[in-house]
Design a protein around this motif. Sequence first.
Motif, PDB file in Angstrom:
ATOM      1  N   GLY A 227      -9.975  12.194  -0.493  1.00 42.69           N
ATOM      2  CA  GLY A 227     -10.515  11.283   0.515  1.00 42.69           C
ATOM      3  C   GLY A 227      -9.851   9.924   0.516  1.00 42.69           C
ATOM      4  N   VAL A 228      -9.786   9.316   1.686  1.00 44.58           N
ATOM      5  CA  VAL A 228      -9.348   7.932   1.843  1.00 44.58           C
ATOM      6  C   VAL A 228     -10.359   7.230   2.745  1.00 44.58           C
ATOM      7  CG1 VAL A 228      -7.617   6.365   2.800  1.00 44.58           C
ATOM      8  CG2 VAL A 228      -6.888   8.389   1.514  1.00 44.58           C
ATOM      9  N   LEU A 229     -10.896   6.124   2.257  1.00 45.20           N
ATOM     10  CA  LEU A 229     -11.839   5.293   2.999  1.00 45.20           C
ATOM     11  C   LEU A 229     -11.245   3.898   3.103  1.00 45.20           C
ATOM     12  CD1 LEU A 229     -15.033   6.381   1.003  1.00 45.20           C
ATOM     13  CD2 LEU A 229     -14.062   7.475   3.036  1.00 45.20           C
ATOM     14  N   TYR A 230     -11.397   3.238   4.244  1.00 42.58           N
ATOM     15  CA  TYR A 230     -10.663   1.990   4.417  1.00 42.58           C
ATOM     16  C   TYR A 230     -11.329   1.074   5.435  1.00 42.58           C
ATOM     17  CZ  TYR A 230      -8.844   4.366   8.607  1.00 42.58           C
ATOM     18  OH  TYR A 230      -8.731   5.029   9.812  1.00 42.58           O
ATOM     19  N   ASP A 231     -11.025  -0.220   5.300  1.00 40.18           N
ATOM     20  CA  ASP A 231     -11.433  -1.230   6.278  1.00 40.18           C
ATOM     21  C   ASP A 231     -10.310  -1.488   7.283  1.00 40.18           C
ATOM     22  OD1 ASP A 231     -13.977  -1.833   5.162  1.00 40.18           O
ATOM     23  OD2 ASP A 231     -13.105  -3.258   3.749  1.00 40.18           O
ATOM     24  N   TRP A 232      -9.138  -1.845   6.762  1.00 35.35           N
ATOM     25  CA  TRP A 232      -8.011  -2.250   7.602  1.00 35.35           C
ATOM     26  C   TRP A 232      -7.352  -1.036   8.260  1.00 35.35           C
ATOM     27  CZ3 TRP A 232      -2.434  -2.471   5.989  1.00 35.35           C
ATOM     28  CH2 TRP A 232      -1.632  -3.070   6.972  1.00 35.35           C
ATOM     29  N   ASP A 233      -7.164  -1.127   9.559  1.00 30.88           N
ATOM     30  CA  ASP A 233      -6.619  -0.020  10.340  1.00 30.88           C
ATOM     31  C   ASP A 233      -5.247   0.441   9.853  1.00 30.88           C
ATOM     32  OD1 ASP A 233      -7.019   1.676  12.796  1.00 30.88           O
ATOM     33  OD2 ASP A 233      -5.155   0.692  13.385  1.00 30.88           O
ATOM     34  N   GLY A 234      -4.475  -0.475   9.264  1.00 26.59           N
ATOM     35  CA  GLY A 234      -3.116  -0.142   8.849  1.00 26.59           C
ATOM     36  C   GLY A 234      -3.020   0.876   7.733  1.00 26.59           C
ATOM     37  N   ILE A 235      -4.102   1.083   6.992  1.00 24.06           N
ATOM     38  CA  ILE A 235      -4.076   2.031   5.871  1.00 24.06           C
ATOM     39  C   ILE A 235      -3.747   3.443   6.335  1.00 24.06           C
ATOM     40  CG2 ILE A 235      -5.509   3.169   4.117  1.00 24.06           C
ATOM     41  CD1 ILE A 235      -4.655   0.386   3.295  1.00 24.06           C
ATOM     42  N   LYS A 236      -4.249   3.836   7.485  1.00 20.01           N
ATOM     43  CA  LYS A 236      -4.101   5.230   7.917  1.00 20.01           C
ATOM     44  C   LYS A 236      -2.644   5.612   8.176  1.00 20.01           C
ATOM     45  CE  LYS A 236      -5.037   4.284  12.813  1.00 20.01           C
ATOM     46  NZ  LYS A 236      -6.048   4.423  13.891  1.00 20.01           N
ATOM     47  N   TYR A 237      -1.760   4.620   8.306  1.00 27.04           N
ATOM     48  CA  TYR A 237      -0.351   4.918   8.577  1.00 27.04           C
ATOM     49  C   TYR A 237       0.472   5.162   7.319  1.00 27.04           C
ATOM     50  CZ  TYR A 237      -1.739   3.149  13.133  1.00 27.04           C
ATOM     51  OH  TYR A 237      -2.397   2.954  14.328  1.00 27.04           O
ATOM     52  N   VAL A 238      -0.121   4.937   6.136  1.00 27.49           N
ATOM     53  CA  VAL A 238       0.659   5.063   4.893  1.00 27.49           C
ATOM     54  C   VAL A 238       0.045   6.049   3.901  1.00 27.49           C
ATOM     55  CG1 VAL A 238       1.655   2.752   5.116  1.00 27.49           C
ATOM     56  CG2 VAL A 238      -0.484   3.056   3.837  1.00 27.49           C
ATOM     57  N   VAL A 239      -0.907   6.880   4.344  1.00 33.58           N
ATOM     58  CA  VAL A 239      -1.588   7.756   3.397  1.00 33.58           C
ATOM     59  C   VAL A 239      -1.395   9.247   3.672  1.00 33.58           C
ATOM     60  CG1 VAL A 239      -3.349   6.054   2.851  1.00 33.58           C
ATOM     61  CG2 VAL A 239      -3.773   7.697   4.695  1.00 33.58           C
ATOM     62  N   ASP A 240      -0.665   9.637   4.690  1.00 37.68           N
ATOM     63  CA  ASP A 240      -0.477  11.052   5.013  1.00 37.68           C
ATOM     64  C   ASP A 240      -1.823  11.711   5.313  1.00 37.68           C
ATOM     65  OD1 ASP A 240       0.355  13.639   5.401  1.00 37.68           O
ATOM     66  OD2 ASP A 240       0.649  14.062   3.287  1.00 37.68           O
ATOM     67  N   THR A 241      -2.349  11.423   6.487  1.00 32.55           N
ATOM     68  CA  THR A 241      -3.686  11.889   6.854  1.00 32.55           C
ATOM     69  C   THR A 241      -3.793  13.416   6.883  1.00 32.55           C
ATOM     70  OG1 THR A 241      -3.130  11.748   9.214  1.00 32.55           O
ATOM     71  CG2 THR A 241      -4.138   9.807   8.194  1.00 32.55           C
TER      72      THR A 241
ATOM     73  N   TRP B 261       0.848  -1.194   0.000  1.00 32.35           N
ATOM     74  CA  TRP B 261       0.000   0.000   0.000  1.00 32.35           C
ATOM     75  C   TRP B 261       0.877   1.236   0.000  1.00 32.35           C
ATOM     76  CZ3 TRP B 261      -4.789  -0.419  -1.391  1.00 32.35           C
ATOM     77  CH2 TRP B 261      -5.561  -1.521  -1.032  1.00 32.35           C
ATOM     78  N   ALA B 262       1.925   1.217   0.824  1.00 32.39           N
ATOM     79  CA  ALA B 262       2.847   2.360   0.853  1.00 32.39           C
ATOM     80  C   ALA B 262       3.481   2.576  -0.516  1.00 32.39           C
ATOM     81  CB  ALA B 262       3.928   2.140   1.906  1.00 32.39           C
ATOM     82  N   SER B 263       3.910   1.513  -1.162  1.00 30.97           N
ATOM     83  CA  SER B 263       4.563   1.642  -2.465  1.00 30.97           C
ATOM     84  C   SER B 263       3.610   2.195  -3.514  1.00 30.97           C
ATOM     85  CB  SER B 263       5.114   0.285  -2.913  1.00 30.97           C
ATOM     86  OG  SER B 263       6.125  -0.165  -2.028  1.00 30.97           O
ATOM     87  N   MET B 264       2.335   1.775  -3.465  1.00 30.97           N
ATOM     88  CA  MET B 264       1.359   2.303  -4.422  1.00 30.97           C
ATOM     89  C   MET B 264       1.139   3.793  -4.224  1.00 30.97           C
ATOM     90  SD  MET B 264      -1.769  -0.316  -5.225  1.00 30.97           S
ATOM     91  CE  MET B 264      -2.023  -1.033  -3.607  1.00 30.97           C
ATOM     92  N   PHE B 265       1.051   4.229  -2.970  1.00 31.32           N
ATOM     93  CA  PHE B 265       0.737   5.625  -2.688  1.00 31.32           C
ATOM     94  C   PHE B 265       1.970   6.522  -2.682  1.00 31.32           C
ATOM     95  CE2 PHE B 265      -2.967   3.766  -0.093  1.00 31.32           C
ATOM     96  CZ  PHE B 265      -3.810   3.779  -1.195  1.00 31.32           C
ATOM     97  N   MET B 266       3.162   5.939  -2.528  1.00 31.63           N
ATOM     98  CA  MET B 266       4.398   6.717  -2.385  1.00 31.63           C
ATOM     99  C   MET B 266       5.314   6.649  -3.597  1.00 31.63           C
ATOM    100  SD  MET B 266       5.272   5.830   1.597  1.00 31.63           S
ATOM    101  CE  MET B 266       4.189   6.389   2.920  1.00 31.63           C
ATOM    102  N   SER B 267       4.925   5.905  -4.622  1.00 32.77           N
ATOM    103  CA  SER B 267       5.683   5.819  -5.868  1.00 32.77           C
ATOM    104  C   SER B 267       7.152   5.467  -5.635  1.00 32.77           C
ATOM    105  CB  SER B 267       5.584   7.137  -6.661  1.00 32.77           C
ATOM    106  OG  SER B 267       6.012   6.945  -7.990  1.00 32.77           O
ATOM    107  N   ALA B 268       7.391   4.568  -4.689  1.00 36.34           N
ATOM    108  CA  ALA B 268       8.757   4.132  -4.375  1.00 36.34           C
ATOM    109  C   ALA B 268       8.672   2.777  -3.688  1.00 36.34           C
ATOM    110  CB  ALA B 268       9.460   5.146  -3.470  1.00 36.34           C
ATOM    111  N   GLY B 269       9.807   2.076  -3.635  1.00 42.83           N
ATOM    112  CA  GLY B 269       9.864   0.796  -2.968  1.00 42.83           C
ATOM    113  C   GLY B 269      10.271   0.935  -1.514  1.00 42.83           C
TER     114      GLY B 269
ATOM    115  N   GLY C 124       5.725  14.702   8.349  1.00 43.94           N
ATOM    116  CA  GLY C 124       6.381  13.590   9.022  1.00 43.94           C
ATOM    117  C   GLY C 124       6.295  12.263   8.306  1.00 43.94           C
ATOM    118  N   ILE C 125       6.088  12.279   6.988  1.00 40.62           N
ATOM    119  CA  ILE C 125       5.926  11.035   6.248  1.00 40.62           C
ATOM    120  C   ILE C 125       6.517  11.190   4.849  1.00 40.62           C
ATOM    121  CG2 ILE C 125       3.635  11.657   5.354  1.00 40.62           C
ATOM    122  CD1 ILE C 125       2.797   8.723   5.750  1.00 40.62           C
ATOM    123  N   PHE C 126       7.006  10.085   4.300  1.00 36.15           N
ATOM    124  CA  PHE C 126       7.500  10.049   2.924  1.00 36.15           C
ATOM    125  C   PHE C 126       6.404  10.580   1.996  1.00 36.15           C
ATOM    126  CE2 PHE C 126       8.589   8.105  -1.135  1.00 36.15           C
ATOM    127  CZ  PHE C 126       9.977   8.085  -1.143  1.00 36.15           C
ATOM    128  N   PRO C 127       6.746  11.363   0.971  1.00 33.89           N
ATOM    129  CA  PRO C 127       5.708  12.006   0.156  1.00 33.89           C
ATOM    130  C   PRO C 127       4.798  11.021  -0.571  1.00 33.89           C
ATOM    131  CG  PRO C 127       7.893  12.309  -0.815  1.00 33.89           C
ATOM    132  CD  PRO C 127       8.103  11.764   0.552  1.00 33.89           C
TER     133      PRO C 127
END
Length: 301
Positions: free
Chosen positions: A128-142, A76-84, A109-112
């Motif tokens: 907007g970001v909508l999600y089921d899994w709690d972990g999503i909120k840590y990789v989207v720059d809220t 998820w981070a790689s998809m949203f952050m355009s990096a590995g 405080g987060i990778f762009p």
Amino acid sequence: MKRTIYPLLAALTLAASAVSCTNEPKTPHVIFIGFDGWASYTFNEELMPNVKALMDAGTYTMQKRTVLPSSSAVNWASMFMSAGPELHGYTEWGSKTPELPSRVILKNGIFPTIFQVLRDARPDAEIGVLYDWDGIKYVVDTLSLSHLEQSIDHHNNPGELGDIAAKYIKSSKPDLLACCFNNPDWVGHGVGWDTPEYKEMLKTLDGCVATIVQATKDAGIYDNTVFIVTADHGGYNHGHGGKDMKEMETPFIICGKGIPVNGEFSESMMQYDVASTIAELLKISSYAPQVWIGRPLEFVK
């Protein structure tokens, strides 16, 4: 004679200017739909007719590859952050903060992320970001978002997130929406990938795709929307995280405004190409940071 030519030229210039402005292409709305744990080999068009309709209306690949490890937060981070993970630093399935120091932190405080890039380019954008899994909120720059919302009980109500998305689309007409469903992964771990229960979950979530598409029609933005349907990783038996292609190959489907109707495309695509492709669609590529390594798909340029 001169007194008549110059006013005529001025009028023609103004008219041409007006035509140029009214014919200038609009930046589309982008609706990103992600299914956690949806493996390419499990796709069945009879189970997912709404996804198949998007494939028929646009173009797709079943060979988009994950980064390694083939697990959730990393991809998820790689998809949203355009990096590995070597650059953004998220290396484990449930990473909440980078285990490796992020190569760059520009703000918040987060990778762009794609959300931060859009916010920089358009301060008034609805994101907007909508999600089921709690972990999503840590990789989207809220802090770059206009709206962040989690489903309440997706295990017992797997269609809940689709309904939340429809309500948000109709009320806010987002410029960019990421809607991240968790249940294929949950069923895969609990019962198994490509089992009857897993297939039934894909069928249910296909109905959510129809709900989201209909919401764009109700909101009056359908004709100016690009839809993306994809996944973070696949899986087999009861797990994922390794190097088997059943874990690493995920679908990527794109259709809508300006997207060619080309069937399956052969262009190579990696997980980190997603954000760069979205940036190109939104015409904000010039704001992308140097640390991004993803490339937009050629046919969206």
